[in-house]
Design a protein around this motif. Structure first.
Motif, mmCIF file in Angstrom:
data_model
loop_
_atom_site.group_PDB
_atom_site.id
_atom_site.type_symbol
_atom_site.label_atom_id
_atom_site.label_comp_id
_atom_site.label_asym_id
_atom_site.label_seq_id
_atom_site.Cartn_x
_atom_site.Cartn_y
_atom_site.Cartn_z
ATOM 1 N N ILE A 1 -10.911 -2.153 -1.685
ATOM 2 C CA ILE A 1 -9.699 -1.018 -2.385
ATOM 3 C C ILE A 1 -10.890 0.389 -2.028
ATOM 4 N N ILE A 2 -10.213 0.732 -0.076
ATOM 5 C CA ILE A 2 -10.732 2.422 0.042
ATOM 6 C C ILE A 2 -9.542 3.051 0.117
ATOM 7 N N THR A 3 -10.276 4.131 -0.301
ATOM 8 C CA THR A 3 -9.057 5.443 -1.096
ATOM 9 C C THR A 3 -9.819 6.991 0.057
ATOM 10 N N ASP A 4 -9.692 7.950 -0.672
ATOM 11 C CA ASP A 4 -10.180 8.939 -0.392
ATOM 12 C C ASP A 4 -9.818 10.128 -1.672
ATOM 13 N N SER A 5 -10.685 11.066 -1.439
ATOM 14 C CA SER A 5 -11.158 11.991 -2.814
ATOM 15 C C SER A 5 -10.002 12.660 -3.394
ATOM 16 N N CYS B 1 -8.374 -5.686 2.660
ATOM 17 C CA CYS B 1 -9.043 -4.386 2.894
ATOM 18 C C CYS B 1 -7.446 -3.383 3.029
ATOM 19 N N ILE B 2 -7.907 -3.050 2.203
ATOM 20 C CA ILE B 2 -6.261 -2.273 1.703
ATOM 21 C C ILE B 2 -7.118 -0.948 1.861
ATOM 22 N N TYR B 3 -6.481 0.846 2.675
ATOM 23 C CA TYR B 3 -6.544 1.790 2.696
ATOM 24 C C TYR B 3 -5.407 2.439 2.619
ATOM 25 N N ILE B 4 -5.955 3.267 0.915
ATOM 26 C CA ILE B 4 -4.762 4.040 0.215
ATOM 27 C C ILE B 4 -4.918 5.674 0.385
ATOM 28 N N ALA B 5 -4.001 5.670 0.987
ATOM 29 C CA ALA B 5 -4.248 7.555 1.467
ATOM 30 C C ALA B 5 -3.492 8.489 1.110
ATOM 31 N N PHE B 6 -3.701 9.659 0.817
ATOM 32 C CA PHE B 6 -3.177 10.359 0.670
ATOM 33 C C PHE B 6 -1.862 10.952 1.387
ATOM 34 N N SER B 7 -0.758 11.329 0.602
ATOM 35 C CA SER B 7 0.459 11.597 0.954
ATOM 36 C C SER B 7 0.479 12.465 2.949
ATOM 37 N N SER B 8 1.597 11.391 3.626
ATOM 38 C CA SER B 8 1.196 12.394 4.711
ATOM 39 C C SER B 8 2.138 13.101 4.944
ATOM 40 N N GLU B 9 2.852 13.920 4.608
ATOM 41 C CA GLU B 9 3.578 14.970 4.105
ATOM 42 C C GLU B 9 3.060 16.231 3.379
ATOM 43 N N LEU B 10 1.363 15.691 2.630
ATOM 44 C CA LEU B 10 0.409 16.802 2.758
ATOM 45 C C LEU B 10 -0.878 17.048 3.828
ATOM 46 N N LYS C 1 2.368 8.572 -0.471
ATOM 47 C CA LYS C 1 3.126 9.121 -0.866
ATOM 48 C C LYS C 1 3.213 10.289 -2.259
ATOM 49 N N ALA C 2 1.852 9.840 -2.952
ATOM 50 C CA ALA C 2 1.542 11.164 -3.642
ATOM 51 C C ALA C 2 0.151 11.354 -3.784
#
Length: 285
Positions: free
Chosen positions: A5-9, A82-91, A120-121
């Motif tokens: 799992i990969i994500t951003d801050s 691997c899965i990268y879960i990203a900050f909402s594309s609307e923000l 989306k979160a």
């Protein structure tokens, strides 16, 4: 785990959860006095909120193509999906950039099993999605099962939050100057939500105590089997209020497990000191 799992801050997850589940976190960028900082690496929330209370204006930027490319390339030969879960594309534009990087790397390494998902979160609503996906992965789930969990949680995640001063949302272009001035004079504490990744006003309440009580009412209206959930609370330099809200939620709904953390710099630069949020699922499967 069978899945990385990969994500951003912008997920605002506590460091202990990130460490325990070996989640790799890409820092977003914060600017203070025109100097660049990596969120939660070079600058911590307490420093940011002190700076903002003293009149400083903070700005943020999405992760760069280069930083995302470096992050993804670390896992080309890791031997697991691997899965990268990203900050909402609307923000933020981070998700769109990550999709470009994904495409470019897969042209070079076609066997690299990487999936990029738009959460989306935001903040700990985003963080709960990441956390619940990590718990699913730890249980030995397949990549497809982890993705199903992510998609379910993003569909049903509630973000209920209030800000202490509309001036910060005005600086970030979220409300008009008139609304900020009137809100300050009348002590308006708006309650907001995130729907399909976008910031949505829910109600306007006069006074912080009333706004927090109304937030708890909304949790009751929207929540499902709250006593069986992990509920998240975050705050912008106001742990005292966060703990009071936790106590009320425990007493009213029998919630046993919480994630509590201060608002991270990438989010706090726009919402400002005094922000308070509650995150939970409106449908528990």
């Amino acid at each position: 785990m069978n899945v990385k799992i990969i994500t951003d801050s912008a997920c605002d997850l506590p460091d202990d959860i990130i460490s325990k589940y070996d989640i790799d976190v890409l820092p977003l960028i914060v600017y203070m006095n025109d100097k660049e900082y990596k969120d939660n690496v070079d600058v911590k929330p307490a420093e940011l909120f002190k700076y903002m209370r003293e009149g400083g204006i903070a700005k943020t930027a999405q992760a760069t193509y280069e930083s995302i490319d470096i992050m993804f390339r670390k896992y080309v030969d890791c031997g697991k999906p691997c899965i990268y879960i990203a900050f909402s594309s609307e923000l933020s534009g981070t998700y769109q950039t990550a999709k470009i990087v994904e495409q470019d790397i897969k042209e070079e390494y076609p066997d690299f099993d990487l999936t990029v998902i738009d959460s989306k979160a935001a903040s700990l609503g985003f963080g709960l999605i990441v956390y619940l996906s990590a718990l699913t992965a730890e249980d030995g789930a397949s990549k497809e099962e982890v993705i199903d969990r992510i998609l379910y949680c993003k569909k049903h995640m509630e973000h209920i939050f209030t800000v202490d001063d509309l001036e910060y949302l005005y600086r970030g272009g979220r409300v008009s100057k008139t609304a900020a001035v009137i809100g300050s004079v009348l002590h308006i504490k708006p309650i907001l939500d995130v729907e399909d990744g976008k910031l949505i006003p829910v109600e306007k309440v006069r006074g912080r105590k009333k706004s927090i009580n109304r937030m708890i009412d909304i949790v009751e209206e929207r929540g499902d089997r709250l006593g069986e959930q992990i509920v998240a609370i975050n705050h912008a330099d106001d742990m005292e209020t966060a703990l009071k809200v936790k106590a009320k939620l425990e007493e009213k709904f029998g919630i046993k497990e919480f994630v509590i953390r201060d608002v991270g710099c990438a989010i706090g630069a726009h919402s400002g000191p005094g922000t308070l949020s509650i995150f939970f699922l409106n449908k528990l499967n």
